[in-house]
Design an enzyme around this catalytic site. Structure first.
Site, PDB file in Angstrom:
ATOM      1  N   TYR A   1       0.846  -1.200   0.000  1.00 50.64           N
ATOM      2  CA  TYR A   1       0.000   0.000   0.000  1.00 50.64           C
ATOM      3  C   TYR A   1       0.872   1.237   0.000  1.00 50.64           C
ATOM      4  CZ  TYR A   1       0.891   0.827   4.996  1.00 50.64           C
ATOM      5  OH  TYR A   1       1.482   1.086   6.206  1.00 50.64           O
ATOM      6  N   CYS A   2       0.295   2.346  -0.480  1.00 51.73           N
ATOM      7  CA  CYS A   2       0.952   3.651  -0.434  1.00 51.73           C
ATOM      8  C   CYS A   2      -0.145   4.705  -0.319  1.00 51.73           C
ATOM      9  CB  CYS A   2       1.838   3.869  -1.665  1.00 51.73           C
ATOM     10  SG  CYS A   2       0.937   3.871  -3.230  1.00 51.73           S
ATOM     11  N   THR A   3       0.179   5.965  -0.567  1.00 52.18           N
ATOM     12  CA  THR A   3      -0.792   7.040  -0.334  1.00 52.18           C
ATOM     13  C   THR A   3      -2.016   6.953  -1.244  1.00 52.18           C
ATOM     14  OG1 THR A   3       1.143   8.397   0.122  1.00 52.18           O
ATOM     15  CG2 THR A   3      -0.978   9.544  -0.041  1.00 52.18           C
TER      16      THR A   3
END
Ligand SMILES: [Zn+2]
Ligand SMILES: [Zn+2]
Length: 322
Positions: free
Chosen positions: A177-179
């Site tokens: 996951y990331c922003t």
């Protein structure tokens, strides 16, 4: 829930044949619609965070969706009382996020996209490793409970960390996951290339996870690249995981040190913020170039005499002389 401005976060891996020409055109479109923010154009696609009046952002999304290259863009839309940026930059670069993984095309192969709901259902299973692919200053203020984080200051260091991950987690299901989801496209593709077999990615990132399923188990705040600095995600079981860089009390007020030479990204509590006038230490407070503190801890570079036409005109002149 009726604020006049919108903030759009989006990306699209979709080939752009002539990024320079597209940039010119796109800069004009943003000027026409009074949008501010940052857009990166490259041969591999587009990456943007912009703000504008709600109706102007609507027009922008319509215009983009009318272009077959960008019809599939999944815009993350937040509302705001004001612009989230003070400037407009539309730039061309080699990649829409610097990773050094130029050979990877996520359109050909990437990790399985999980909706926020699917991610939420899978993340606590025994054979799953939740992997945060963001940088240290981002996850220090907020991350998923039990997430594996990497000792990186910039996403371009990600590929170097994969060897270690492989030793430990090769047979696990990896959920990245990331922003907003963009880094995961290449990160998960690279994990597959390096021999991981079960790789998934949170589609739309932390931002969409907060909007669609309430942000459960995301601890702290989500670092963002506009004047909000960090935003709330979790409406279910929120928790503060960071402490003030100065006094050590619980704080998730992310600021950039007011000394531009230092520019450290750290949590600083409200009280210390005012006491140090936005600096991270007394040394930084005394620095001759220290920027004025307005209580937010967010600064954009070279604000003096800025005008949104600047980049466009400069570009035009260069073209004529070339
Ligand atoms: Zn403090
Ligand atoms: Zn400092």
């Amino acid at each position: 829930m009726n604020k006049p401005y919108s903030i759009l976060l989006y990306y699209c891996y979709s080939p752009i044949a002539d990024p320079e020409a597209f940039r010119e055109e796109h800069h004009l479109l943003c000027l026409e619609l009074n949008l501010l923010g940052r857009i990166i154009v490259s041969k591999e696609g587009l990456n943007g965070t912009i703000s504008g009046l709600k109706e102007d952002c609507e027009k922008y999304m319509e215009r983009m969706k009318a272009d077959p290259r960008f019809a599939k863009i999944d815009f993350k839309v937040d509302e705001s009382e004001t612009h989230a940026f003070t400037k407009l930059h539309v730039r061309t670069k080699a990649e829409i996020v610097h990773s050094g993984l130029l050979h990877i095309d996520p359109n050909l192969r990437t990790g399985v996209h999980l909706s926020p709901k699917e991610f939420k259902e899978m993340k606590d299973q025994d054979d799953v490793v939740v992997l945060d692919v963001r940088s240290d200053y981002e996850y220090s203020v907020g991350r998923f409970k039990n997430a594996v984080t990497l000792d990186i200051e910039n996403f371009r260091e990600f590929p170097d960390k994969v060897g270690k991950l492989k030793e430990k987690y090769k047979d696990k299901k990896i959920l990245t996951y990331c922003t907003g989801g963009i880094k995961c496209e290449k990160a998960s593709a690279f994990l597959l290339e390096q021999g991981f077999e079960n790789v998934y990615q949170l589609h739309g990132g932390i931002i969409k996870y907060g909007m669609e399923v309430g942000g459960e188990d995301f601890e702290g705040k989500c670092y963002v690249f506009d004047n909000r600095v960090a935003v709330d995600v979790n409406k279910v079981n929120p928790k503060v995981i960071s402490t003030c860089h100065v006094c050590g009390t619980e704080s998730d007020r992310m600021v950039n040190c007011a000394n531009p030479v230092c520019n450290l990204h750290v949590p600083i509590c409200e009280k210390c913020g005012w006491e140090l006038d936005g600096a991270c230490s007394t040394e930084c407070k005394e620095h001759p170039e220290k920027r004025p503190y307005d209580g937010t801890g967010y600064y954009q570079k070279e604000m003096n005499g800025y005008n949104p036409l600047k980049g466009f005109n400069r570009r035009k002149k260069t073209d004529v002389s070339a």
